[in-house]
Scaffold this motif. Structure first.
Motif, short mmCIF file in Angstrom:
data_model
loop_
_atom_site.label_atom_id
_atom_site.label_comp_id
_atom_site.label_asym_id
_atom_site.label_seq_id
_atom_site.Cartn_x
_atom_site.Cartn_y
_atom_site.Cartn_z
N VAL A 166 0.84 -1.21 0.00
CA VAL A 166 0.00 0.00 0.00
C VAL A 166 0.87 1.25 0.00
N VAL A 167 1.94 1.22 0.78
CA VAL A 167 2.87 2.36 0.83
C VAL A 167 3.43 2.63 -0.55
N LEU A 168 3.79 1.60 -1.28
CA LEU A 168 4.45 1.77 -2.57
C LEU A 168 3.55 2.45 -3.60
N PHE A 169 2.34 1.90 -3.81
CA PHE A 169 1.54 2.51 -4.87
C PHE A 169 1.00 3.87 -4.46
N PHE A 170 0.75 4.07 -3.16
CA PHE A 170 0.30 5.40 -2.76
C PHE A 170 1.46 6.39 -2.77
N ALA A 171 2.66 5.91 -2.48
CA ALA A 171 3.83 6.80 -2.54
C ALA A 171 4.03 7.32 -3.95
N PHE A 217 4.45 -7.28 -3.81
CA PHE A 217 5.35 -6.25 -3.30
C PHE A 217 6.48 -5.98 -4.29
N TYR A 218 7.11 -7.03 -4.78
CA TYR A 218 8.23 -6.85 -5.70
C TYR A 218 7.76 -6.34 -7.07
N ALA A 219 6.64 -6.87 -7.56
CA ALA A 219 6.15 -6.47 -8.88
C ALA A 219 5.72 -5.00 -8.89
N ILE A 220 4.93 -4.61 -7.90
CA ILE A 220 4.49 -3.22 -7.82
C ILE A 220 5.68 -2.31 -7.52
N GLY A 221 6.59 -2.78 -6.69
CA GLY A 221 7.79 -2.00 -6.39
C GLY A 221 8.62 -1.72 -7.64
N ALA A 222 8.68 -2.69 -8.55
CA ALA A 222 9.44 -2.49 -9.79
C ALA A 222 8.81 -1.39 -10.64
N VAL A 223 7.48 -1.39 -10.73
CA VAL A 223 6.79 -0.34 -11.51
C VAL A 223 7.00 1.02 -10.86
N VAL A 224 6.87 1.08 -9.54
CA VAL A 224 7.05 2.35 -8.82
C VAL A 224 8.48 2.86 -9.00
N GLY A 238 -2.35 8.60 -12.39
CA GLY A 238 -3.21 7.58 -12.98
C GLY A 238 -2.60 6.20 -12.90
N VAL A 239 -1.29 6.09 -13.13
CA VAL A 239 -0.60 4.80 -12.99
C VAL A 239 -0.70 4.29 -11.55
N ALA A 240 -0.53 5.20 -10.59
CA ALA A 240 -0.65 4.81 -9.18
C ALA A 240 -2.05 4.29 -8.88
N LEU A 285 10.77 14.87 -4.06
CA LEU A 285 10.34 13.75 -4.88
C LEU A 285 10.35 12.42 -4.14
N ALA A 286 11.49 12.04 -3.56
CA ALA A 286 11.54 10.77 -2.81
C ALA A 286 10.93 10.92 -1.42
N GLY A 287 10.86 12.16 -0.91
CA GLY A 287 10.35 12.39 0.42
C GLY A 287 8.97 11.80 0.68
N PRO A 288 8.00 11.92 -0.26
CA PRO A 288 6.68 11.35 -0.02
C PRO A 288 6.68 9.85 0.26
N LEU A 289 7.66 9.12 -0.28
CA LEU A 289 7.76 7.69 0.03
C LEU A 289 8.01 7.50 1.51
N TYR A 290 8.98 8.24 2.06
CA TYR A 290 9.31 8.09 3.47
C TYR A 290 8.18 8.66 4.34
N GLY A 291 7.55 9.73 3.86
CA GLY A 291 6.43 10.29 4.60
C GLY A 291 5.27 9.33 4.68
N ARG A 292 4.96 8.67 3.57
CA ARG A 292 3.87 7.70 3.58
C ARG A 292 4.22 6.48 4.41
#
Length: 415
Positions: free
Chosen positions: A52-57, A211-218, A270-272, A309-316
């Motif tokens: 959830v963190v990955l696609f919302f990030a 997790f790995y598949a969505i992580g690769a797209v992100v 839209g991709v997210a 840019l990367a900050g929202p990942l850590y924030g989420r």
């Protein structure tokens, strides 16, 4: 120095972050099966939480791309997230012309991004004639119009207010190379692929595969966004944020640049949304188009660092991890179940004050109040860490961490 080594040196922090995410499922499995299983279960976020963190990030990054780098707050950004999510579900249900259940998910990701970009173009062409709070409010207005429309549109389903789910197939959406079965995997909470004996000794559950598949797209989307930020185009966006009148005075058509950034941002949003719908196999107006979805992206950006840019990942990650840790029982571990299970009946029944026992106090202060504590943490961040986690670290180390940390390591090594 060969370019792969030079790239690795210049992106040491990025590689370290990717490595940590890559090994986390294995670390989590070892931790929750160790003698300290209860403690690690309470402290560590679940793999499903990280999905959830990955696609919302990615959605939060798209929000930060326009809001953090141009200074224009897009409170209606959920419109693009919801567009991508609904397109995937409606296509899977055979409700869209030229798109059906047989459409490869990787193609749906691109189409969802393009559809969201078109919506962004329509909204942005009007909204960017305004600035400041007026821009924020008109984007919010557009998003709410779409929210009310989709909530009452019978075309999406028999009960549009309750959302729509994928029907007619139990096969998960596949991420990989379309048409090559061996190089693609299905994602989903209940429909994802599991892998046994990878490299002869690694086994992955369906959630870990997702997790790995969505992580690769992100990761790919993040690298594309990062390339845009560090291009001449991105430099103009920063110039607009710092002083739009000066950028206009030296010859830049700021309207075109802002609108272009808005469209690109909409594409990745839209991709997210498509990844969200692909994993959950359902979407509702509340978790797709509602303005609070954009509010969560704003929260992630502020916690992680606006304009990083990367900050929202850590924030989420911080936001979602804190919510899970402080969640009520049934939320997948956390502090409340841990205290109930480990304090003992004698301690739980001890009276603290005026007949209130320890158990009652725990329920009063913790049960279902995760959002309250996250709100308090958010206020503290705004007051004492206004630049967010990543922004503060950048100030501390004198620049972008991907360059500053290798430079510091090199200085330390030479000394």
């Amino acid at each position: 120095m060969a370019w792969p080594l030079r790239y690795a040196r210049d992106h040491l922090v990025h590689l370290a972050v990717v490595f940590v995410f890559a090994v986390y499922p294995g670390i989590y499995t070892l931790a929750v099966n160790s003698p300290l299983s209860a403690e690690f279960t309470a402290l560590l976020p679940r793999i499903e939480t990280l999905v959830v963190v990955l696609f919302f990030a990615l959605f939060a990054m798209s929000f930060d791309f326009i809001s953090g780098y141009t200074g224009y707050l897009s409170f209606g950004h959920a419109a693009f997230y919801g567009t991508g999510a609904y397109l995937v579900v409606l296509a899977a249900n055979g409700k869209l012309p030229l798109l059906g259940p047989e459409t490869p998910f990787m193609l749906l990701l691109v189409i969802a991004g393009v559809a969201a970009a078109v919506v962004a173009l329509l909204i942005g062409s009007v909204s960017f004639r305004l600035s400041g709070v007026y821009f924020a409010m008109i984007t919010l207005g557009f998003s709410q119009v779409l929210y009310v429309f989709i909530r009452d549109w019978d075309f999406v389903g028999s009960a549009p207010r309750n959302g729509v789910a994928v029907t007619g197939t139990t096969e998960g959406f596949r991420i990989g190379i379309p048409g090559v079965e061996s190089l693609s995997v299905a994602i989903g909470q209940l429909t994802g692929d599991s892998i046994e004996g990878l490299f002869g000794f690694i086994s992955l559950s369906a959630t870990e595969v997702s997790f790995y598949a969505i992580g690769a797209v992100v990761l790919v989307c993040y690298l594309l966004l990062q390339r845009l930020v560090h291009s001449p185009f991105g430099r103009v966006l920063i110039a607009i944020r710092e002083n739009e009148e000066r950028a206009r005075a030296i010859g830049y058509n700021t309207y075109v640049y802002k609108l272009s950034a808005f469209v690109m941002s909409g594409f990745f949003a839209g991709v997210a949304g498509a990844l969200f719908a692909g994993f959950r196999r359902s979407v509702t107006p509340e978790n797709g188009f509602y303005f609070l979805v954009a509010g969560d992206a704003l929260l992630a950006s502020i916690l992680g660092g606006f304009g990083t840019l990367a900050g929202p990942l850590y924030g989420r990650l911080f936001d979602q991890g804190a919510r899970e840790f402080l969640s009520k029982e049934g939320g997948g571990g956390g502090l409340l179940p841990y205290l109930r299970a480990n304090l003992g009946e004698g301690t739980l029944s001890t009276e603290l004050f005026n007949g209130v026992t320890v158990s009652e106090a725990i329920d009063t202060f913790l049960n279902g109040h995760a959002a309250l504590f996250v709100g308090v943490l958010f206020v503290l961040f705004v007051l004492y860490v206004p630049n967010g986690v990543l922004g503060t670290l950048r100030m501390r180390y004198g620049g972008v961490l991907a360059k500053a940390i290798p430079r510091r390591v090199q200085q330390w090594w030479r000394s």
